[in-house]
Scaffold this motif. Sequence first.
Motif, mmCIF file in Angstrom:
data_model
loop_
_atom_site.group_PDB
_atom_site.id
_atom_site.type_symbol
_atom_site.label_atom_id
_atom_site.label_comp_id
_atom_site.label_asym_id
_atom_site.label_seq_id
_atom_site.Cartn_x
_atom_site.Cartn_y
_atom_site.Cartn_z
ATOM 1 N N LEU A 1 -23.661 -6.343 -24.417
ATOM 2 C CA LEU A 1 -24.634 -6.598 -23.361
ATOM 3 C C LEU A 1 -24.192 -7.768 -22.487
ATOM 4 O O LEU A 1 -23.929 -8.864 -22.984
ATOM 5 C CB LEU A 1 -26.000 -6.895 -23.991
ATOM 6 N N PHE A 2 -24.137 -7.536 -21.190
ATOM 7 C CA PHE A 2 -23.776 -8.563 -20.211
ATOM 8 C C PHE A 2 -25.000 -8.814 -19.331
ATOM 9 O O PHE A 2 -25.554 -7.880 -18.770
ATOM 10 C CB PHE A 2 -22.606 -8.094 -19.337
ATOM 11 N N MET A 3 -25.405 -10.068 -19.184
ATOM 12 C CA MET A 3 -26.625 -10.394 -18.447
ATOM 13 C C MET A 3 -26.349 -11.350 -17.296
ATOM 14 O O MET A 3 -25.705 -12.388 -17.476
ATOM 15 C CB MET A 3 -27.660 -11.019 -19.391
ATOM 16 N N HIS A 4 -26.860 -10.985 -16.123
ATOM 17 C CA HIS A 4 -26.813 -11.863 -14.947
ATOM 18 C C HIS A 4 -28.260 -12.052 -14.498
ATOM 19 O O HIS A 4 -28.876 -11.138 -13.967
ATOM 20 C CB HIS A 4 -25.983 -11.208 -13.842
ATOM 21 N N LEU A 5 -28.794 -13.256 -14.706
ATOM 22 C CA LEU A 5 -30.213 -13.517 -14.474
ATOM 23 C C LEU A 5 -30.419 -14.687 -13.519
ATOM 24 O O LEU A 5 -29.639 -15.626 -13.513
ATOM 25 C CB LEU A 5 -30.922 -13.848 -15.793
#
Length: 285
Positions: free
Chosen positions: A43-47
């Motif tokens: 899982l890769f997250m950009h928030l």
Amino acid sequence: METPFLFRRKKVGNSRTLVEKGVYRRFDDNFMQRISVRSRVALFMHLKTWDTETKQQRKHGGFRPVPVTTNALGPVLRTLKPVWLHLETKRPKDKNPSANPKCPLTAEAAKKRKEDAFYVGKYQERFLAQMKAMHECYREVTSFEQASNTTFDAVVKVRPDVAWFFPVKTAMELLHDRPTLVTHLTDQFIFSPRRYAHGFREFWDNYTACDSGAWNGAHIPELAYKDAFEHQGISFYYDDKKTPQVIRRFSKHEPSAAVACRRQRRITNETRCLELVYDFDDAYD
């Protein structure tokens, strides 16, 4: 099989209701745990947490902001355990930091393509910032593949502030049943077999390379992705309205909450849809 899922922060979606248990816990239960059956997931997250002003919609007025603090994201991150996280907490000083001055978005160009010009001018950063973030997130996926000597079988983009009210199809089912399709629900969910996944980066590559005047490509996210994946050679860009997810707003009483329910057809009863999206948080207490 290894399948990465890009859970990325988009400017038009924001982190917002991701911090609600009914959002992130159901994302884990109905999306992550389900789609990864007989597969491994990265899982890769950009928030973003800073983008909290009321957002305007052409047809439905504005929808209320949901301020998010870094501390509030703690339970989310401990539950979802991303392998990569990019967290933006400060507003850029430049009003349009993603714009390419050599290639402006214009209403005339959008009209020529018979597209809505909503993201031209005042709101262009909402469009461009999410395409830039997607490009950055996808770049991290390819770097991860190279570093781990891995080739993933699929890449998935998921908007962070959606409620997954029923279990999704597994990655293996989607790859087996739709090997030449990219499955999506607007731009909230996009599932791409790996061989077409460069479609996630194509718009930004082309836009930043443009130096010949007004941009003549897509002017809205949905068509930017559609054009890119079709260029990658897919047989069909399949809008699967049975995908069991809905954007969750601040309250089910906002006009855009009902509109979000109507974008999917898994639950056709609007009252039931709103109940599923907004009234089941207590189950996670």
